[in-house]
Motif scaffolding. Structure first.
Motif, short mmCIF file in Angstrom:
data_model
loop_
_atom_site.label_atom_id
_atom_site.label_comp_id
_atom_site.label_asym_id
_atom_site.label_seq_id
_atom_site.Cartn_x
_atom_site.Cartn_y
_atom_site.Cartn_z
N GLN A 1 -25.49 35.96 21.78
CA GLN A 1 -26.54 36.66 21.02
C GLN A 1 -25.98 37.20 19.71
N GLU A 2 -24.85 37.93 19.80
CA GLU A 2 -24.28 38.52 18.60
C GLU A 2 -23.79 37.46 17.62
N GLY A 3 -23.23 36.36 18.15
CA GLY A 3 -22.79 35.26 17.30
C GLY A 3 -23.94 34.59 16.59
N GLN A 4 -25.06 34.43 17.30
CA GLN A 4 -26.24 33.82 16.68
C GLN A 4 -26.80 34.73 15.59
N GLU A 5 -26.76 36.03 15.84
CA GLU A 5 -27.27 36.97 14.85
C GLU A 5 -26.41 36.94 13.59
N SER A 6 -25.10 36.97 13.76
CA SER A 6 -24.24 36.95 12.57
C SER A 6 -24.36 35.62 11.83
N GLN A 7 -24.56 34.53 12.57
CA GLN A 7 -24.75 33.22 11.94
C GLN A 7 -26.06 33.20 11.16
N ALA A 8 -27.11 33.76 11.72
CA ALA A 8 -28.41 33.80 11.03
C ALA A 8 -28.32 34.62 9.75
N PHE A 9 -27.61 35.75 9.80
CA PHE A 9 -27.47 36.58 8.60
C PHE A 9 -26.58 35.91 7.55
N ALA A 10 -25.52 35.23 7.99
CA ALA A 10 -24.65 34.52 7.05
C ALA A 10 -25.40 33.37 6.38
N THR A 11 -26.20 32.66 7.15
CA THR A 11 -26.99 31.57 6.58
C THR A 11 -28.04 32.12 5.62
N ALA A 12 -28.65 33.24 5.97
CA ALA A 12 -29.63 33.87 5.09
C ALA A 12 -29.00 34.23 3.75
N ALA A 13 -27.79 34.76 3.78
CA ALA A 13 -27.10 35.13 2.54
C ALA A 13 -26.80 33.88 1.71
N ALA A 14 -26.32 32.82 2.36
CA ALA A 14 -26.02 31.57 1.65
C ALA A 14 -27.29 30.96 1.07
N TRP B 1 -26.15 20.90 -8.19
CA TRP B 1 -27.03 20.93 -7.01
C TRP B 1 -26.19 20.78 -5.74
N ASP B 2 -25.31 19.79 -5.74
CA ASP B 2 -24.45 19.57 -4.57
C ASP B 2 -23.62 20.80 -4.25
N ALA B 3 -23.04 21.41 -5.28
CA ALA B 3 -22.21 22.60 -5.06
C ALA B 3 -23.01 23.76 -4.47
N MET B 4 -24.28 23.86 -4.85
CA MET B 4 -25.13 24.95 -4.36
C MET B 4 -25.62 24.69 -2.94
N TRP B 5 -26.08 23.47 -2.69
CA TRP B 5 -26.82 23.21 -1.46
C TRP B 5 -26.02 22.60 -0.31
N LEU B 6 -24.93 21.92 -0.60
CA LEU B 6 -24.15 21.31 0.49
C LEU B 6 -23.66 22.35 1.49
N PRO B 7 -23.08 23.48 1.06
CA PRO B 7 -22.63 24.48 2.05
C PRO B 7 -23.79 25.06 2.87
N VAL B 8 -24.92 25.26 2.24
CA VAL B 8 -26.08 25.81 2.94
C VAL B 8 -26.60 24.80 3.96
N CYS B 9 -26.67 23.54 3.55
CA CYS B 9 -27.18 22.51 4.44
C CYS B 9 -26.24 22.25 5.61
N ARG B 10 -24.97 22.50 5.43
CA ARG B 10 -24.06 22.41 6.57
C ARG B 10 -24.42 23.46 7.62
N LYS B 11 -24.82 24.63 7.15
CA LYS B 11 -25.22 25.70 8.07
C LYS B 11 -26.59 25.43 8.70
N MET B 12 -27.51 24.84 7.92
CA MET B 12 -28.87 24.64 8.40
C MET B 12 -29.10 23.23 8.95
N ASN B 13 -28.08 22.39 8.88
CA ASN B 13 -28.18 21.02 9.38
C ASN B 13 -29.29 20.23 8.68
N CYS B 14 -29.17 20.15 7.34
CA CYS B 14 -30.17 19.40 6.57
C CYS B 14 -29.46 18.52 5.55
N ASP B 15 -30.23 17.66 4.91
CA ASP B 15 -29.74 16.76 3.88
C ASP B 15 -29.83 17.47 2.53
#
Length: 128
Positions: free
Chosen positions: A1-14, A60-74
Motif C-alpha cells: 500500500q505504502e509503495g503504491q502510494e509513493s509510486q503514485a505521488f512520484a508519477t504525479a510529480a513527473a 519531447w522524448d526527454a520530457m515524456w520517456l521517463p514519465v511513460c516508463r512510469k505509466m507504461n505508455c508509448d
C-alpha cells in the motif's frame, strides 16, 4: 500500500513536470495561428524545418520517456500518454484524501494540454 502510494505521488510529480515542459515547448513554437513552424513550412525551408522538428522530437522524448516508463505508455503517441494519465489519476485517487488536491490539478492540467494540442493540430496537422 505504502509503495503504491509513493509510486503514485512520484508519477504525479513527473507527469506535472512533463506537462509544464510541454506547454513551454509549445510556447517556443509560437501561437497556433501564425507561428514559427507554419512560417518554416510556407517558406519551404525544409532543412530548417527538419532541424526544428528533430529538436522538438528530441525535447519531447526527454520530457515524456521517463514519465511513460512510469505509466507504461508509448511516449511517441500523445493519445496513449493521455489515456495512461487517466490510469495515473485513478491510482492517485486510490491513495486517499491526501491526494485529492493533486488529482484536481492533474485533471485540470490534462484538460489544458489536450485543448492546447487540439488547437495546434487544427491549424498545423503535421507540425507535431
Amino acid at each position: 500500500q505504502e509503495g503504491q502510494e509513493s509510486q503514485a505521488f512520484a508519477t504525479a510529480a513527473a507527469l506535472s513536470h512533463a506537462v509544464k515542459a510541454t506547454h513551454e515547448l509549445l510556447d517556443s513554437l509560437g501561437d497556433a495561428s501564425g507561428d514559427a513552424m507554419g512560417e518554416w513550412q510556407t517558406q519551404n525551408a525544409s532543412m530548417q524545418f527538419q532541424r526544428i522538428k528533430k529538436q522538438f522530437q528530441s525535447q519531447w522524448d526527454a520530457m515524456w520517456l521517463p514519465v511513460c516508463r512510469k505509466m507504461n505508455c508509448d511516449h511517441t503517441n500523445f493519445w496513449d500518454i493521455i489515456l495512461s494519465s487517466y490510469g495515473q489519476t485513478m491510482a492517485l485517487m486510490q491513495t486517499g484524501p491526501r491526494a485529492f488536491a493533486k488529482v484536481k490539478v492533474e485533471i485540470r492540467n490534462r484538460a489544458a494540454l489536450q485543448r492546447r494540442f487540439q488547437e495546434r493540430l487544427a491549424v498545423h496537422p503535421v507540425s507535431l
